[in-house]
Motif scaffolding. Sequence first.
Motif, mmCIF file in Angstrom:
data_model
loop_
_atom_site.group_PDB
_atom_site.id
_atom_site.type_symbol
_atom_site.label_atom_id
_atom_site.label_comp_id
_atom_site.label_asym_id
_atom_site.label_seq_id
_atom_site.Cartn_x
_atom_site.Cartn_y
_atom_site.Cartn_z
ATOM 1 N N SER A 127 -5.074 4.750 6.400
ATOM 2 C CA SER A 127 -6.398 4.668 6.312
ATOM 3 C C SER A 127 -6.693 3.135 6.840
ATOM 4 O O SER A 127 -7.963 3.102 7.651
ATOM 5 N N ARG A 128 -6.052 2.290 6.583
ATOM 6 C CA ARG A 128 -6.331 0.792 6.957
ATOM 7 C C ARG A 128 -6.340 0.706 8.366
ATOM 8 O O ARG A 128 -7.164 0.163 8.819
ATOM 9 N N LEU B 222 1.011 -1.285 -0.048
ATOM 10 C CA LEU B 222 -0.013 -0.126 -0.027
ATOM 11 C C LEU B 222 0.953 1.261 -0.100
ATOM 12 O O LEU B 222 1.986 1.109 0.516
ATOM 13 N N ASP B 223 0.116 2.565 -0.469
ATOM 14 C CA ASP B 223 0.990 3.606 -0.356
ATOM 15 C C ASP B 223 0.800 3.979 1.030
ATOM 16 O O ASP B 223 -0.155 3.580 2.051
ATOM 17 N N GLU C 251 -0.764 6.714 2.422
ATOM 18 C CA GLU C 251 -2.113 7.204 2.796
ATOM 19 C C GLU C 251 -3.127 5.673 3.095
ATOM 20 O O GLU C 251 -4.010 5.773 3.846
ATOM 21 N N GLU C 252 -2.991 4.939 2.148
ATOM 22 C CA GLU C 252 -3.767 3.663 2.112
ATOM 23 C C GLU C 252 -3.544 3.020 3.331
ATOM 24 O O GLU C 252 -4.441 2.484 4.026
#
Length: 238
Positions: free
Chosen positions: A211-212, A204-205, A207-208
Amino acid sequence: MMMDLPLAQELAVLTARLADLLLTRESAAEAVQSLAQAAMEAVPHASGGGATLIDERGRETSTGATDEVVLEADRLQYDVGQGPCLSAWAEERTQVITDIATETRWPLWTQPAAVIGLRSAMSTPLTAGGTTIGAMKVYSNTPGTFTERDARLLEMLARPAAVMLANVQARDAAERASQRMSQAIADRDAIRMATGIMMEREHLDPEEALSRIMSLSRLEKRALRDIAQEIVAGRPVL
Protein backbone atom coordinates in the motif's frame (compact mmCIF):
# COMPACT_ATOMS: atom_id res chain seq x y z
CA MET A 1 -5.25 -21.03 -68.62
CA MET A 2 -1.69 -22.31 -68.28
CA MET A 3 0.89 -19.60 -67.95
CA ASP A 4 3.61 -19.55 -70.57
CA LEU A 5 7.00 -21.03 -69.77
CA PRO A 6 8.97 -17.75 -69.77
CA LEU A 7 6.52 -16.30 -67.24
CA ALA A 8 6.78 -19.43 -65.11
CA GLN A 9 10.57 -19.21 -65.17
CA GLU A 10 10.46 -15.51 -64.32
CA LEU A 11 8.09 -16.17 -61.42
CA ALA A 12 10.37 -18.92 -60.06
CA VAL A 13 13.34 -16.56 -60.06
CA LEU A 14 11.33 -13.77 -58.43
CA THR A 15 9.89 -16.09 -55.78
CA ALA A 16 13.35 -17.30 -54.85
CA ARG A 17 14.49 -13.70 -54.53
CA LEU A 18 11.44 -12.89 -52.43
CA ALA A 19 12.23 -15.71 -50.02
CA ASP A 20 15.75 -14.37 -49.60
CA LEU A 21 14.49 -10.81 -49.12
CA LEU A 22 11.53 -11.41 -46.80
CA LEU A 23 12.46 -14.36 -44.62
CA THR A 24 15.78 -12.83 -43.60
CA ARG A 25 14.22 -9.57 -42.38
CA GLU A 26 13.89 -9.01 -38.65
CA SER A 27 10.49 -7.31 -38.75
CA ALA A 28 7.36 -6.99 -40.87
CA ALA A 29 8.23 -3.34 -41.54
CA GLU A 30 11.55 -4.35 -43.08
CA ALA A 31 9.91 -7.15 -45.05
CA VAL A 32 7.30 -4.77 -46.50
CA GLN A 33 10.04 -2.39 -47.58
CA SER A 34 11.85 -5.24 -49.34
CA LEU A 35 8.62 -6.30 -51.05
CA ALA A 36 8.14 -2.78 -52.41
CA GLN A 37 11.52 -2.97 -54.11
CA ALA A 38 10.81 -6.48 -55.43
CA ALA A 39 7.48 -5.34 -56.92
CA MET A 40 9.13 -2.54 -58.88
CA GLU A 41 11.92 -4.79 -60.14
CA ALA A 42 9.46 -7.50 -61.17
CA VAL A 43 7.28 -5.35 -63.43
CA PRO A 44 8.93 -3.84 -66.54
CA HIS A 45 8.69 -0.06 -66.97
CA ALA A 46 7.42 0.55 -63.40
CA SER A 47 8.85 3.77 -62.02
CA GLY A 48 8.09 2.85 -58.42
CA GLY A 49 6.67 0.14 -56.22
CA GLY A 50 5.09 -0.24 -52.86
CA ALA A 51 3.56 -2.66 -50.39
CA THR A 52 1.16 -2.03 -47.53
CA LEU A 53 -0.12 -4.11 -44.65
CA ILE A 54 -3.73 -3.25 -43.76
CA ASP A 55 -5.71 -4.22 -40.67
CA GLU A 56 -9.29 -5.51 -40.64
CA ARG A 57 -10.66 -1.94 -40.48
CA GLY A 58 -8.82 -0.84 -43.60
CA ARG A 59 -6.13 1.06 -41.70
CA GLU A 60 -2.53 1.03 -42.83
CA THR A 61 -0.24 -0.69 -40.32
CA SER A 62 3.02 -0.79 -42.28
CA THR A 63 4.09 0.65 -45.62
CA GLY A 64 7.10 0.11 -47.83
CA ALA A 65 7.90 2.35 -50.80
CA THR A 66 10.74 2.66 -53.28
CA ASP A 67 10.67 6.46 -53.28
CA GLU A 68 8.94 9.54 -51.90
CA VAL A 69 6.44 9.76 -54.78
CA VAL A 70 5.12 6.25 -54.03
CA LEU A 71 5.02 7.05 -50.32
CA GLU A 72 3.01 10.21 -51.01
CA ALA A 73 0.64 8.37 -53.36
CA ASP A 74 -0.04 5.80 -50.64
CA ARG A 75 -0.42 8.44 -47.93
CA LEU A 76 -3.02 10.20 -50.09
CA GLN A 77 -5.10 7.02 -50.32
CA TYR A 78 -5.34 6.68 -46.56
CA ASP A 79 -6.00 10.38 -46.09
CA VAL A 80 -8.99 10.42 -48.46
CA GLY A 81 -10.09 6.82 -47.83
CA GLN A 82 -10.05 5.70 -51.46
CA GLY A 83 -7.69 4.53 -54.18
CA PRO A 84 -6.58 1.41 -56.08
CA CYS A 85 -4.64 -0.04 -53.16
CA LEU A 86 -7.58 0.16 -50.77
CA SER A 87 -9.93 -1.23 -53.42
CA ALA A 88 -7.56 -4.11 -54.19
CA TRP A 89 -7.62 -4.96 -50.47
CA ALA A 90 -11.37 -4.50 -50.00
CA GLU A 91 -12.52 -6.19 -53.22
CA GLU A 92 -9.75 -8.81 -53.19
CA ARG A 93 -8.91 -8.31 -56.85
CA THR A 94 -6.34 -6.51 -58.94
CA GLN A 95 -6.99 -2.87 -59.83
CA VAL A 96 -5.38 -1.38 -62.94
CA ILE A 97 -5.40 2.29 -63.96
CA THR A 98 -4.44 2.89 -67.56
CA ASP A 99 -4.33 6.67 -67.23
CA ILE A 100 -4.71 8.41 -63.91
CA ALA A 101 -5.44 11.70 -65.68
CA THR A 102 -8.67 10.31 -67.19
CA GLU A 103 -9.60 7.70 -64.55
CA THR A 104 -13.09 8.31 -63.12
CA ARG A 105 -12.83 5.97 -60.13
CA TRP A 106 -11.40 7.33 -56.85
CA PRO A 107 -11.54 11.04 -57.88
CA LEU A 108 -10.36 12.20 -54.47
CA TRP A 109 -7.15 10.24 -55.03
CA THR A 110 -6.55 10.43 -58.79
CA GLN A 111 -6.49 14.23 -58.96
CA PRO A 112 -3.66 14.74 -56.43
CA ALA A 113 -1.90 11.60 -57.71
CA ALA A 114 -1.76 13.14 -61.19
CA VAL A 115 -0.34 16.33 -59.69
CA ILE A 116 2.66 14.46 -58.26
CA GLY A 117 3.38 12.96 -61.67
CA LEU A 118 1.76 9.52 -61.65
CA ARG A 119 -0.05 8.39 -64.81
CA SER A 120 -0.70 4.65 -64.44
CA ALA A 121 -0.98 2.24 -61.55
CA MET A 122 -1.61 -1.38 -60.71
CA SER A 123 -2.40 -2.86 -57.28
CA THR A 124 -3.10 -6.43 -56.23
CA PRO A 125 -4.18 -7.89 -52.87
CA LEU A 126 -1.87 -9.80 -50.55
CA THR A 127 -3.90 -12.79 -49.34
CA ALA A 128 -2.69 -15.51 -46.98
CA GLY A 129 -4.82 -18.26 -45.47
CA GLY A 130 -8.00 -16.75 -46.87
CA THR A 131 -7.32 -13.37 -45.25
CA THR A 132 -6.30 -10.29 -47.20
CA ILE A 133 -3.53 -8.64 -45.18
CA GLY A 134 -2.64 -5.82 -47.54
CA ALA A 135 -1.73 -4.95 -51.09
CA MET A 136 1.30 -4.51 -53.30
CA LYS A 137 1.41 -2.01 -56.13
CA VAL A 138 3.45 -0.45 -58.88
CA TYR A 139 3.22 3.01 -60.42
CA SER A 140 4.46 4.65 -63.61
CA ASN A 141 4.82 8.24 -64.81
CA THR A 142 3.69 7.13 -68.27
CA PRO A 143 0.08 6.24 -69.22
CA GLY A 144 -0.76 2.75 -70.51
CA THR A 145 2.33 1.20 -69.00
CA PHE A 146 1.02 -2.05 -67.54
CA THR A 147 -0.08 -5.03 -69.61
CA GLU A 148 -2.23 -8.06 -68.85
CA ARG A 149 0.98 -10.05 -68.51
CA ASP A 150 2.23 -7.57 -65.88
CA ALA A 151 -1.02 -8.02 -63.94
CA ARG A 152 -0.68 -11.82 -64.04
CA LEU A 153 2.91 -11.64 -62.86
CA LEU A 154 2.09 -9.26 -59.99
CA GLU A 155 -0.83 -11.46 -58.91
CA MET A 156 1.26 -14.62 -58.91
CA LEU A 157 4.10 -12.89 -57.10
CA ALA A 158 1.65 -11.64 -54.46
CA ARG A 159 0.66 -15.18 -53.44
CA PRO A 160 4.00 -16.37 -52.01
CA ALA A 161 4.77 -12.83 -50.85
CA ALA A 162 1.60 -12.77 -48.72
CA VAL A 163 2.40 -16.12 -47.11
CA MET A 164 5.95 -14.99 -46.29
CA LEU A 165 4.71 -11.67 -44.90
CA ALA A 166 2.11 -13.45 -42.77
CA ASN A 167 4.88 -15.63 -41.34
CA VAL A 168 6.98 -12.58 -40.55
CA GLN A 169 3.96 -10.92 -38.91
CA ALA A 170 3.32 -14.03 -36.81
CA ARG A 171 6.95 -14.07 -35.74
CA ASP A 172 6.75 -10.39 -34.80
CA ALA A 173 3.60 -10.99 -32.77
CA ALA A 174 5.19 -13.93 -30.94
CA GLU A 175 8.27 -11.86 -30.12
CA ARG A 176 6.16 -8.98 -28.82
CA ALA A 177 4.13 -11.36 -26.66
CA SER A 178 7.33 -12.87 -25.28
CA GLN A 179 8.73 -9.43 -24.53
CA ARG A 180 5.53 -8.39 -22.75
CA MET A 181 5.58 -11.56 -20.68
CA SER A 182 9.23 -11.07 -19.76
CA GLN A 183 8.52 -7.47 -18.77
CA ALA A 184 5.50 -8.50 -16.72
CA ILE A 185 7.61 -11.07 -14.84
CA ALA A 186 10.36 -8.49 -14.25
CA ASP A 187 7.81 -5.95 -13.00
CA ARG A 188 6.21 -8.50 -10.67
CA ASP A 189 9.59 -9.50 -9.25
CA ALA A 190 10.61 -5.85 -8.71
CA ILE A 191 7.35 -5.11 -6.84
CA ARG A 192 7.75 -8.25 -4.75
CA MET A 193 11.34 -7.33 -3.83
CA ALA A 194 10.38 -3.71 -3.08
CA THR A 195 7.56 -4.92 -0.84
CA GLY A 196 9.98 -7.14 1.06
CA ILE A 197 12.42 -4.25 1.50
CA MET A 198 9.66 -1.97 2.81
CA MET A 199 8.50 -4.65 5.21
CA GLU A 200 11.97 -5.01 6.68
CA ARG A 201 12.87 -1.32 6.64
CA GLU A 202 9.58 0.05 8.02
CA HIS A 203 8.45 -2.99 10.03
CA LEU A 204 5.27 -3.32 7.98
CA ASP A 205 3.15 -6.30 7.05
CA PRO A 206 2.90 -7.25 3.33
CA GLU A 207 -0.34 -5.35 2.71
CA GLU A 208 0.92 -2.20 4.40
CA ALA A 209 4.22 -2.31 2.50
CA LEU A 210 2.49 -2.73 -0.87
CA SER A 211 0.00 0.00 0.00
CA ARG A 212 2.91 2.34 0.77
CA ILE A 213 4.48 1.68 -2.63
CA MET A 214 1.14 2.20 -4.37
CA SER A 215 0.64 5.50 -2.54
CA LEU A 216 4.01 6.71 -3.77
CA SER A 217 3.06 5.71 -7.30
CA ARG A 218 -0.17 7.72 -7.13
CA LEU A 219 1.48 10.69 -5.42
CA GLU A 220 4.27 10.95 -7.98
CA LYS A 221 2.02 9.89 -10.92
CA ARG A 222 4.53 7.30 -11.99
CA ALA A 223 4.30 3.61 -12.81
CA LEU A 224 4.29 1.22 -9.87
CA ARG A 225 7.18 -0.74 -11.38
CA ASP A 226 9.34 2.41 -11.57
CA ILE A 227 8.83 3.17 -7.88
CA ALA A 228 9.53 -0.48 -7.02
CA GLN A 229 12.74 -0.53 -9.04
CA GLU A 230 13.98 2.60 -7.30
CA ILE A 231 13.28 1.11 -3.87
CA VAL A 232 15.18 -2.04 -4.86
CA ALA A 233 18.04 0.20 -6.03
CA GLY A 234 18.20 1.85 -2.58
CA ARG A 235 15.85 4.83 -2.80
CA PRO A 236 15.06 6.16 0.68
CA VAL A 237 11.33 6.38 1.40
CA LEU A 238 10.23 8.90 3.99
